[in-house]
Motif scaffolding. Structure first.
Motif, mmCIF file in Angstrom:
data_model
loop_
_atom_site.group_PDB
_atom_site.id
_atom_site.type_symbol
_atom_site.label_atom_id
_atom_site.label_comp_id
_atom_site.label_asym_id
_atom_site.label_seq_id
_atom_site.Cartn_x
_atom_site.Cartn_y
_atom_site.Cartn_z
ATOM 1 N N VAL A 69 0.697 -1.629 13.723
ATOM 2 C CA VAL A 69 0.722 -2.685 14.733
ATOM 3 C C VAL A 69 -0.608 -2.739 15.493
ATOM 4 O O VAL A 69 -1.129 -3.822 15.779
ATOM 5 C CB VAL A 69 1.903 -2.470 15.702
ATOM 6 C CG1 VAL A 69 1.810 -3.422 16.895
ATOM 7 C CG2 VAL A 69 3.228 -2.656 14.976
ATOM 8 N N ALA A 70 -1.174 -1.573 15.777
ATOM 9 C CA ALA A 70 -2.450 -1.527 16.495
ATOM 10 C C ALA A 70 -3.599 -2.050 15.650
ATOM 11 O O ALA A 70 -4.543 -2.646 16.175
ATOM 12 C CB ALA A 70 -2.742 -0.094 16.947
ATOM 13 N N GLY A 71 -3.525 -1.842 14.344
ATOM 14 C CA GLY A 71 -4.648 -2.189 13.484
ATOM 15 C C GLY A 71 -4.612 -3.594 12.917
ATOM 16 O O GLY A 71 -5.653 -4.130 12.512
ATOM 17 N N ILE A 72 -3.450 -4.202 12.855
ATOM 18 C CA ILE A 72 -3.305 -5.535 12.259
ATOM 19 C C ILE A 72 -3.249 -6.571 13.377
ATOM 20 O O ILE A 72 -2.305 -6.565 14.185
ATOM 21 C CB ILE A 72 -2.039 -5.601 11.378
ATOM 22 C CG1 ILE A 72 -2.172 -4.634 10.198
ATOM 23 C CG2 ILE A 72 -1.803 -7.023 10.877
ATOM 24 C CD1 ILE A 72 -0.903 -4.458 9.380
ATOM 25 N N PRO A 73 -4.220 -7.463 13.467
ATOM 26 C CA PRO A 73 -4.302 -8.398 14.592
ATOM 27 C C PRO A 73 -3.432 -9.636 14.423
ATOM 28 O O PRO A 73 -3.893 -10.773 14.497
ATOM 29 C CB PRO A 73 -5.787 -8.764 14.607
ATOM 30 C CG PRO A 73 -6.183 -8.715 13.163
ATOM 31 C CD PRO A 73 -5.392 -7.582 12.565
ATOM 32 N N GLY A 108 -3.924 -6.381 5.481
ATOM 33 C CA GLY A 108 -3.286 -7.237 6.472
ATOM 34 C C GLY A 108 -4.280 -8.142 7.173
ATOM 35 O O GLY A 108 -4.036 -9.335 7.354
ATOM 36 N N ARG A 109 -5.419 -7.570 7.559
ATOM 37 C CA ARG A 109 -6.462 -8.370 8.194
ATOM 38 C C ARG A 109 -6.968 -9.467 7.252
ATOM 39 O O ARG A 109 -7.164 -10.627 7.664
ATOM 40 C CB ARG A 109 -7.632 -7.475 8.617
ATOM 41 C CG ARG A 109 -7.329 -6.571 9.811
ATOM 42 C CD ARG A 109 -8.492 -5.623 10.093
ATOM 43 N NE ARG A 109 -8.290 -4.872 11.319
ATOM 44 C CZ ARG A 109 -8.700 -5.261 12.508
ATOM 45 N NH1 ARG A 109 -9.375 -6.398 12.621
ATOM 46 N NH2 ARG A 109 -8.471 -4.526 13.575
ATOM 47 N N ARG A 110 -7.159 -9.093 6.010
ATOM 48 C CA ARG A 110 -7.667 -10.051 5.014
ATOM 49 C C ARG A 110 -6.668 -11.185 4.792
ATOM 50 O O ARG A 110 -7.053 -12.349 4.689
ATOM 51 C CB ARG A 110 -7.934 -9.307 3.704
ATOM 52 C CG ARG A 110 -8.612 -10.124 2.626
ATOM 53 C CD ARG A 110 -10.067 -10.343 2.926
ATOM 54 N NE ARG A 110 -10.695 -11.188 1.925
ATOM 55 C CZ ARG A 110 -10.675 -12.517 1.955
ATOM 56 N NH1 ARG A 110 -10.065 -13.155 2.936
ATOM 57 N NH2 ARG A 110 -11.271 -13.221 1.000
ATOM 58 N N TYR A 111 -5.398 -10.850 4.731
ATOM 59 C CA TYR A 111 -4.384 -11.871 4.469
ATOM 60 C C TYR A 111 -4.189 -12.793 5.667
ATOM 61 O O TYR A 111 -3.965 -14.004 5.498
ATOM 62 C CB TYR A 111 -3.055 -11.213 4.088
ATOM 63 C CG TYR A 111 -3.115 -10.364 2.828
ATOM 64 C CD1 TYR A 111 -4.174 -10.463 1.917
ATOM 65 C CD2 TYR A 111 -2.122 -9.435 2.542
ATOM 66 C CE1 TYR A 111 -4.234 -9.674 0.778
ATOM 67 C CE2 TYR A 111 -2.159 -8.646 1.400
ATOM 68 C CZ TYR A 111 -3.226 -8.763 0.527
ATOM 69 O OH TYR A 111 -3.274 -7.978 -0.598
ATOM 70 N N ALA A 169 0.819 -1.213 0.000
ATOM 71 C CA ALA A 169 0.000 0.000 0.000
ATOM 72 C C ALA A 169 0.854 1.264 0.000
ATOM 73 O O ALA A 169 0.512 2.251 -0.661
ATOM 74 C CB ALA A 169 -0.933 -0.009 1.213
ATOM 75 N N PHE A 170 1.962 1.267 0.734
ATOM 76 C CA PHE A 170 2.849 2.437 0.746
ATOM 77 C C PHE A 170 3.616 2.541 -0.564
ATOM 78 O O PHE A 170 3.804 3.635 -1.100
ATOM 79 C CB PHE A 170 3.816 2.361 1.928
ATOM 80 C CG PHE A 170 3.160 2.544 3.262
ATOM 81 C CD1 PHE A 170 2.969 3.809 3.801
ATOM 82 C CD2 PHE A 170 2.722 1.448 3.991
ATOM 83 C CE1 PHE A 170 2.357 3.990 5.034
ATOM 84 C CE2 PHE A 170 2.113 1.611 5.231
ATOM 85 C CZ PHE A 170 1.926 2.884 5.749
ATOM 86 N N LEU A 171 4.028 1.411 -1.076
ATOM 87 C CA LEU A 171 4.755 1.381 -2.344
ATOM 88 C C LEU A 171 3.895 1.901 -3.480
ATOM 89 O O LEU A 171 4.388 2.552 -4.412
ATOM 90 C CB LEU A 171 5.201 -0.058 -2.644
ATOM 91 C CG LEU A 171 6.098 -0.294 -3.848
ATOM 92 C CD1 LEU A 171 7.450 0.378 -3.655
ATOM 93 C CD2 LEU A 171 6.278 -1.789 -4.077
ATOM 94 N N ASP A 196 -3.693 7.132 -1.271
ATOM 95 C CA ASP A 196 -4.048 8.278 -0.428
ATOM 96 C C ASP A 196 -4.091 7.907 1.051
ATOM 97 O O ASP A 196 -3.742 8.724 1.913
ATOM 98 C CB ASP A 196 -5.408 8.853 -0.858
ATOM 99 C CG ASP A 196 -5.361 9.519 -2.227
ATOM 100 O OD1 ASP A 196 -4.254 9.935 -2.632
ATOM 101 O OD2 ASP A 196 -6.411 9.619 -2.872
ATOM 102 N N ASP A 197 -4.560 6.698 1.348
ATOM 103 C CA ASP A 197 -4.647 6.241 2.738
ATOM 104 C C ASP A 197 -3.908 4.909 2.856
ATOM 105 O O ASP A 197 -4.525 3.846 3.010
ATOM 106 C CB ASP A 197 -6.107 6.079 3.148
ATOM 107 C CG ASP A 197 -6.273 5.601 4.598
ATOM 108 O OD1 ASP A 197 -5.287 5.713 5.380
ATOM 109 O OD2 ASP A 197 -7.360 5.101 4.936
ATOM 110 N N PRO A 198 -2.579 4.930 2.801
ATOM 111 C CA PRO A 198 -1.838 3.667 2.821
ATOM 112 C C PRO A 198 -1.984 2.896 4.122
ATOM 113 O O PRO A 198 -1.980 1.661 4.113
ATOM 114 C CB PRO A 198 -0.392 4.102 2.581
ATOM 115 C CG PRO A 198 -0.338 5.522 3.026
ATOM 116 C CD PRO A 198 -1.684 6.089 2.696
ATOM 117 N N VAL A 199 -2.136 3.606 5.250
ATOM 118 C CA VAL A 199 -2.294 2.900 6.517
ATOM 119 C C VAL A 199 -3.611 2.127 6.534
ATOM 120 O O VAL A 199 -3.662 0.943 6.865
ATOM 121 C CB VAL A 199 -2.213 3.868 7.714
ATOM 122 C CG1 VAL A 199 -2.611 3.158 9.008
ATOM 123 C CG2 VAL A 199 -0.814 4.440 7.847
ATOM 124 N N GLY A 200 -4.706 2.812 6.157
ATOM 125 C CA GLY A 200 -5.999 2.150 6.135
ATOM 126 C C GLY A 200 -6.012 0.953 5.201
ATOM 127 O O GLY A 200 -6.553 -0.111 5.535
#
Length: 243
Positions: free
Chosen positions: A185-189, A160-163, A144-146, A150-154
């Motif tokens: 880290v907070a958003g990806i479980p 990440g959650r999907r994978y 997403a950053f690469l 517009d919202d790479p974190v989101g």
């Protein structure tokens, strides 16, 4: 504990697996002697060593052969940077990795020809790869950053959650800047892999709860700079090992 379980268990948030990426038998020995409990290849380093560009510019057979030489030289588990899978179906990729003795792999969600893949399609690939080899430690790279979104974190968190749901063991949001790591880290479980760039340290990333730290082609590039200095001094008639 087998090599798969060993590698998987090393992914500890706050006490991360640190991986100075290797590219040949010589680099394997140096990193192992420093005490690292697992190793990771870097596709950019191996492709450059072979004389090809990164992003699947090298023939898959040559990349797997180079990774196999790394694994033969190692006495600890090795995870292989498999780029985007070299056009192989999940069962084919799993078989190639199993055949060379890889304990894990990176799999990225960018197609070198078309760009960022559809998240559901990539999750399907990961699920099929997991089904093909239940033991393989899958590090799902998120680009997403690469991709300059517009919202790479989101997007990175959503992917990440999907994978992870699809069977990945770890999520790797590549090129994530240090100031956004805490959000990831907070958003990806699940375990998060972050690349350690100049200006930060493994210790600082560990404090943010990162579970895996890698360096990509940086060790290879640093080794080349050392060789450049040596060769330049020797060409000038100086002691190449001075300094």
């Amino acid at each position: 504990m087998n090599e798969y379980a060993t590698l998987r268990a090393l992914h500890r948030p706050g006490d991360p697996l640190v991986l100075p990426n290797v590219w040949d038998a010589g680099s394997v020995k140096i990193v192992e002697e420093a005490g690292y409990p697992a190793l990771a290849t870097a596709s950019a380093s191996i492709a450059a060593m072979l004389g090809y560009p990164d992003h699947e510019g090298a023939p898959a057979d040559e990349m797997f052969a180079a990774a196999a030489r790394v694994i033969r030289a190692a006495t600890v588990p090795v995870t292989v940077d498999a780029e985007a899978g070299y056009g192989l179906k999940p069962d084919g990729l799993a078989a190639r990795l199993r055949g060379i003795g890889a304990a894990g792999c990176n799999i990225e969600d960018t197609d070198p020809a078309t760009g960022l893949k559809d998240a559901d399609a990539q999750a399907g690939y990961i699920a099929a790869l997991r089904a093909a080899d239940p033991d393989l430690v899958i590090n799902a790279r998120v680009d997403a950053f690469l991709a300059g979104l517009d919202d790479p974190v989101g997007e990175a968190v959503a992917r990440g959650r999907r994978y992870l749901e699809a069977g990945a063991d770890c999520v790797y949001p590549i090129l994530a800047p240090f100031e956004r790591v805490g959000e990831l880290v907070a958003g990806i479980p699940g375990p998060v892999n972050i690349a350690c760039f100049p200006g930060t340290t493994p210790r600082r990333l560990a404090e943010l709860g990162v579970a895996r730290i890698s360096f990509g082609p940086q060790p290879y590039l640093h080794a080349l700079e050392t060789l450049r200095t040596f060769a330049t001094r020797a060409a000038a008639g100086e002691d190449p090992a001075a300094g």
